[in-house]
Structures are given as structure tokens and as C-alpha cells.
Scaffold this active site. Structure first.
Site, PDB file in Angstrom:
ATOM      1  N   HIS A 121     -12.842 -13.054  11.379  1.00 57.81           N
ATOM      2  CA  HIS A 121     -11.807 -12.357  11.227  1.00 57.81           C
ATOM      3  C   HIS A 121     -11.563 -11.324  10.477  1.00 57.81           C
ATOM      4  O   HIS A 121     -13.492 -10.650  10.844  1.00 57.81           O
ATOM      5  CB  HIS A 121     -11.547 -13.248   9.760  1.00 57.81           C
ATOM      6  CG  HIS A 121      -9.632 -13.078   9.023  1.00 57.81           C
ATOM      7  ND1 HIS A 121      -9.082 -11.891   8.457  1.00 57.81           N
ATOM      8  CD2 HIS A 121      -8.718 -13.643   8.934  1.00 57.81           C
ATOM      9  CE1 HIS A 121      -7.777 -11.919   8.580  1.00 57.81           C
ATOM     10  NE2 HIS A 121      -7.199 -12.958   8.400  1.00 57.81           N
ATOM     11  N   ASP A 198     -17.844 -16.822   4.562  1.00 63.94           N
ATOM     12  CA  ASP A 198     -15.821 -16.820   4.573  1.00 63.94           C
ATOM     13  C   ASP A 198     -15.297 -18.281   4.593  1.00 63.94           C
ATOM     14  O   ASP A 198     -15.168 -18.337   5.510  1.00 63.94           O
ATOM     15  CB  ASP A 198     -15.929 -15.365   5.278  1.00 63.94           C
ATOM     16  CG  ASP A 198     -13.958 -15.472   5.263  1.00 63.94           C
ATOM     17  OD1 ASP A 198     -13.139 -16.485   4.537  1.00 63.94           O
ATOM     18  OD2 ASP A 198     -13.853 -14.765   6.214  1.00 63.94           O
ATOM     19  N   GLN A 201     -11.021 -20.552   5.675  1.00 64.69           N
ATOM     20  CA  GLN A 201     -10.146 -21.319   6.530  1.00 64.69           C
ATOM     21  C   GLN A 201     -10.683 -22.929   6.697  1.00 64.69           C
ATOM     22  O   GLN A 201      -9.822 -23.698   7.238  1.00 64.69           O
ATOM     23  CB  GLN A 201     -10.701 -20.739   7.857  1.00 64.69           C
ATOM     24  CG  GLN A 201      -9.432 -21.484   9.363  1.00 64.69           C
ATOM     25  CD  GLN A 201      -8.313 -20.929   9.193  1.00 64.69           C
ATOM     26  OE1 GLN A 201      -6.705 -22.052   8.218  1.00 64.69           O
ATOM     27  NE2 GLN A 201      -7.742 -20.347   8.484  1.00 64.69           N
ATOM     28  N   LYS A 224      -4.281 -20.962   0.921  1.00 64.11           N
ATOM     29  CA  LYS A 224      -3.958 -21.760   2.485  1.00 64.11           C
ATOM     30  C   LYS A 224      -4.735 -22.633   1.930  1.00 64.11           C
ATOM     31  O   LYS A 224      -4.941 -23.776   2.577  1.00 64.11           O
ATOM     32  CB  LYS A 224      -5.545 -20.902   3.143  1.00 64.11           C
ATOM     33  CG  LYS A 224      -4.870 -20.411   4.082  1.00 64.11           C
ATOM     34  CD  LYS A 224      -5.487 -18.942   4.895  1.00 64.11           C
ATOM     35  CE  LYS A 224      -6.088 -18.419   5.638  1.00 64.11           C
ATOM     36  NZ  LYS A 224      -6.460 -16.956   5.974  1.00 64.11           N
ATOM     37  N   CYS A 362      -5.946 -12.151  13.734  1.00 64.81           N
ATOM     38  CA  CYS A 362      -6.502 -10.610  13.039  1.00 64.81           C
ATOM     39  C   CYS A 362      -8.028 -11.145  13.574  1.00 64.81           C
ATOM     40  O   CYS A 362      -9.155 -10.872  12.639  1.00 64.81           O
ATOM     41  CB  CYS A 362      -6.250 -10.902  11.073  1.00 64.81           C
ATOM     42  SG  CYS A 362      -4.939 -10.897  11.242  1.00 64.81           S
TER      43      CYS A 362
HETATM   44  C1  PLP Z   1      -7.105 -16.401   6.333  1.00 60.64           C
HETATM   45  C2  PLP Z   1      -8.067 -15.634   6.850  1.00 60.64           C
HETATM   46  C3  PLP Z   1      -8.917 -14.906   6.041  1.00 60.64           C
HETATM   47  C4  PLP Z   1      -8.099 -13.294   4.440  1.00 60.64           C
HETATM   48  O1  PLP Z   1      -7.784 -14.388   3.588  1.00 60.64           O
HETATM   49  P1  PLP Z   1      -6.890 -13.688   2.623  1.00 60.64           P
HETATM   50  O2  PLP Z   1      -5.988 -14.548   1.867  1.00 60.64           O
HETATM   51  O3  PLP Z   1      -5.733 -12.407   4.018  1.00 60.64           O
HETATM   52  O4  PLP Z   1      -7.476 -12.355   1.860  1.00 60.64           O
HETATM   53  C5  PLP Z   1     -10.063 -14.371   6.085  1.00 60.64           C
HETATM   54  N1  PLP Z   1     -11.087 -15.517   6.248  1.00 60.64           N
HETATM   55  C6  PLP Z   1     -10.338 -16.070   7.646  1.00 60.64           C
HETATM   56  C7  PLP Z   1     -11.455 -16.834   8.571  1.00 60.64           C
HETATM   57  C8  PLP Z   1      -9.181 -16.642   7.162  1.00 60.64           C
HETATM   58  O5  PLP Z   1      -8.655 -17.282   7.650  1.00 60.64           O
END
Ligand code: PLP
Length: 404
Positions: A121, A198, A201, A224, A362
Site C-alpha cells: 500500500h 503492516d 489488512q 478495518k 493505493c
Molecule cells: C488500509 C491500509 C493501509 C492504510 O491504513 P490507514 O487506516 O488508511 O492508515 C495500509 N496498508 C494496508 C495493507 C491497508 O490495507
């Protein structure tokens, strides 16, 4: 038995109509919907005990502080984190990644190398590019394959004693690929590099055990995982959080301030300057309780069933191409219909009450790899049903008819 009828009754928004049709919400990879218990927790906070935390002697401040710190402990337990002060509240994943990238600016030098993956992302790319510009460190990229998985052989060859940091997502938001983070972490540790995962997701689908993973940093967003927007988590191993300088200066993050010198507060407050999203933190804890009440085993099984069924039905439509066909995959389907723009498909589905995402998600480097401007992405949550998959499939057939 997984009862989607009773689960769906927990989500007021799922009862509404869009364009005269029952809402079919399949944009869960962008944000999840919120159950009534989470909405109630937000209303309850502002109705009954709104106060600033940590500083007050009065009853409301104590109550708010206790609930906020309870939420931190819930997060700690959920992710199997050793110490509660290794949980830093942030405004979300993006904020958390920027905090770590900013901290590493004082630890990296020219000639050092940091490794990202081709599946990221933008929020796990851009902060590190900024870090490399500042420090002269070099950014290497783990390449991806046609299946939308990482080339692990190339990764192994990239690691050396120059590698200081590796940052990869747990699950790709654009393709749904689950990355082999256990291997990524252990290989990085063999060359003494730190790893940031990260998890934005991942955490709505699986329950990561951060001690077992032995990861250095893990970040995620509450929104999320059925929680509110504007709050998230930075987990860092204590040794790393002590080493990194604070991100922002202000109230709450100090031990003592004089004009000659300020000393910083202990963890976690060193990284929590200013009044935080108190109600968001509390509601994040409630969302975690809610997900655990449903149970991650049940969530995984149900979502896997939806993914398998939707994939099978989608591939019956001639001219459909799915991007992200790795074996380890969560309930995200990114696809295109031959010669039809993703935006046009999304617009027609919206008319039918079906919410999907279209575009680059993104993650432009992934789209560039496949040489496409974007995809249609349907992402399923545990509250989605097979009947909704059927509505989606017939909507796609209709879109295809109208557009070709
Ligand atoms: C949604 C997402 C982000 C960004 O998260 P925010 O809540 O917008 O800060 C970063 N990495 C992944 C894999 C995502 O799905």
C-alpha cells in the site's frame, strides 16, 4: 453453526437501502462496518464520562483513563504482546508507519539498505522513500510474481549485513495475498535487520500472535476491524521503542520540561503527545471484544467459503481475469472484465446497491506490474453471505452486457 442472520442484525447499516436496493457492502478492505456495541460505546463515552485522561484527579477523568488503559490491555492480550506499554495508540496504520520511519532517520546512514515489497500500500512505501531521501539509505524492492505473491528467493538474495530494516504487509489490500511473514521475519533477523509488518489488512481476518512471530514492529488500524476511524496501533518491542526518538513533542509525552532541557516520559507516553482519540481507543477495545466473541476460526472458515464460491462463480463469466491467484489468500477478489474499465463496472454495480472499490487501491506499483490502470475489488467480511455473492455475480453479468 455460523449464523449470518443474527450477526447482520448487529450492524444497523446493513439494513439500509442504496439506490432503492438492499445494500450489498463488499468494500471491507477499505473499511469495515461497525456493530451496534461499538456505536454504543462511542455514544456512551460522550454521554456519560467524557473527560481528558491521565491528568485529572476528578472522577470522570479517572473513569475515562481507566477505560482507555483497559482498551490498551485488551489490545495487548488480543495480539499476545508481552507488555502493555509496548502498545502505542496512533491515529491509524499510516500514522504508525510514519512514526517508525521518522524514528529510523536518526539510526540509518548512507550505504544502509532497507527492503520493501512490490505488494505494498502507498502508506508502506512513501514514508520509507522519504526516510531514504533524508538518510541516503537505499530502498530495495522484493519483486512479485504473476500470481501476485512475493519472490522469496529474490528476497533471500537481497539480505546482507547492510540491511537494517524490512517492511512488508501481512496481507495485500489490493490482491488479498497472505505473505509468508514468518519466513520474512526470521530471515531478516539472521542479518540483524528489524522488521515492520503492516497488518492493516490482516487483523479483520486473522488473529496474529506477535510473540510467536517475534516481529519488531506491527501496525494496524481499528477501522478495518469493526472499530472507528482515527485510531490504530503501533506495537514495538520495548528495546526498539526505547531506542527510537519521539515523533511529536507536546503534552503527555514529557517527564520534565524546562527551557534548558526536556526529558521524555516513559513508554507508552513518550509516543503519545497531546490529547489522543480517547473514545476511539475505548471503542477499538470494544471492537476487539466483538470480533473475539464471533471467533477468528469461524470468521476464517466463513470468509474462505465466500472466497471460494465467489471465485468459482466469477470465473464462469467469460473474459474475466482475477489478479492475485496465490494459494494463501484472504477474502479479496481483484478482477477485470476484458476490454471494460473497472470504473464503469463499479458505477453499474453501485446502481444495484453493490459497493465495491475500483481503481489502483493505493497500490499503483502492483497495477503497473500487471500493466493495468486498476481493478474492480470485491472484499468480503464475516457478515457477508452467499446470497450477496449471487447478487454481485448477476450484477457483473449485467454490467458486462451493458458495457460490451
Ligand atoms: C488500509 C491500509 C493501509 C492504510 O491504513 P490507514 O487506516 O488508511 O492508515 C495500509 N496498508 C494496508 C495493507 C491497508 O490495507
Amino acid at each position: 453453526m455460523f449464523n449470518t442472520t443474527s450477526i447482520r442484525a448487529d450492524f444497523p447499516i446493513l439494513q439500509r437501502k442504496v439506490n432503492g436496493k438492499p445494500l450489498v457492502y463488499l468494500d471491507n478492505a477499505a473499511t469495515s462496518q461497525k456493530p451496534q456495541v461499538v456505536i454504543d460505546a462511542i455514544v456512551e463515552y460522550y454521554s456519560n464520562y467524557n473527560a481528558n485522561i491521565h491528568r485529572g484527579v476528578h472522577a470522570l477523568s479517572q473513569e475515562a483513563t481507566d477505560k482507555y488503559e483497559e482498551a490498551r490491555q485488551k489490545i495487548q492480550q488480543h495480539f499476545n504482546i508481552t507488555k502493555a506499554h509496548e502498545v502505542i495508540f496512533t491515529s491509524g496504520t499510516t500514522h504508525a508507519i510514519n512514526m517508525v520511519a521518522n524514528g529510523f532517520a536518526s539510526l540509518l546512514r548512507k550505504g544502509d539498505e532497507v527492503i520493501v515489497s512490490a505488494l505494498e500500500h502507498h502508506s508502506n512505501i512513501v514514508p520509507w522513500q522519504m526516510l531514504c531521501e533524508k538518510t541516503g539509505a537505499k530502498l530495495l524492492v522484493i519483486p512479485m510474481t504473476q500470481e501476485g505473491t512475493l519472490d522469496m528467493k529474490a528476497y533471500a538474495e537481497m539480505l546482507s549485513d547492510k540491511t537494517k530494516l524490512v517492511f512488508v504487509n501481512h496481507i495485500s489490500n489490493a490482491l488479498g495475498t497472505i505473505n509468508p511473514i514468518e519466513t520474512i521475519i526470521s530471515k531478516a533477523h539472521q542479518v540483524d535487520a528489524a522488521v515492520l509488518i503492516d497488518g492493516a489488512q490482516a487483523c479483520s481476518h486473522i488473529k496474529p500472535d506477535l510473540q510467536a512471530l517475534n516481529v519488531d514492529f506491527y501496525v494496524t488500524s481499528a477501522h478495518k476491524m469493526c472499530g472507528p476511524t482515527g485510531v490504530g496501533m503501533l506495537y514495538g518491542k520495548e528495546e526498539w521503542l526505547k531506542k527510537l526518538p519521539p515523533y511529536q513533542g507536546g503534552g503527555e509525552m514529557i517527564a520534565e520540561v524546562t527551557f534548558e532541557k526536556t526529558t521524555y516520559a516513559d513508554l507508552p507516553h513518550k509516543f503519545e503527545a497531546g490529547t489522543p482519540n480517547i473514545c476511539g481507543g475505548i471503542a477499538f477495545g470494544v471492537a476487539i471484544d466483538y470480533l473475539n466473541h464471533i471467533g477468528f476460526k469461524a470468521i476464517e472458515a466463513h470468509e474462505h467459503e465466500l472466497l471460494t464460491y465467489a471465485t468459482k462463480e466469477l470465473l464462469k463469466i467469460p473474459g474475466t481475469r482475477i489478479y492475485g491467484t496465490g494459494k494463501e489468500k484472504t477474502s479479496v477478489i481483484s478482477f477485470n472484465l476484458e476490454n471494460i474499465h473497472s470504473y464503469d463496472v463499479g458505477t453499474i454495480l453501485d446502481k444495484l446497491g453493490i459497493a465495491v472499490r475500483t481503481g489502483h487501491h493505493c497500490a499503483q506499483p502492483i497495477m503497473n506490474y500487471f500493466n493495468i490502470p486498476g481493478t474492480v475489488r470485491a472484499s468480503f467480511a464475516f457478515y457477508n453471505t452467499k446470497e450477496e455473492v449471487d447478487v454481485l455475480i448477476s450484477g457483473i453479468k449485467k454490467a458486462k452486457q451493458m458495457l460490451s
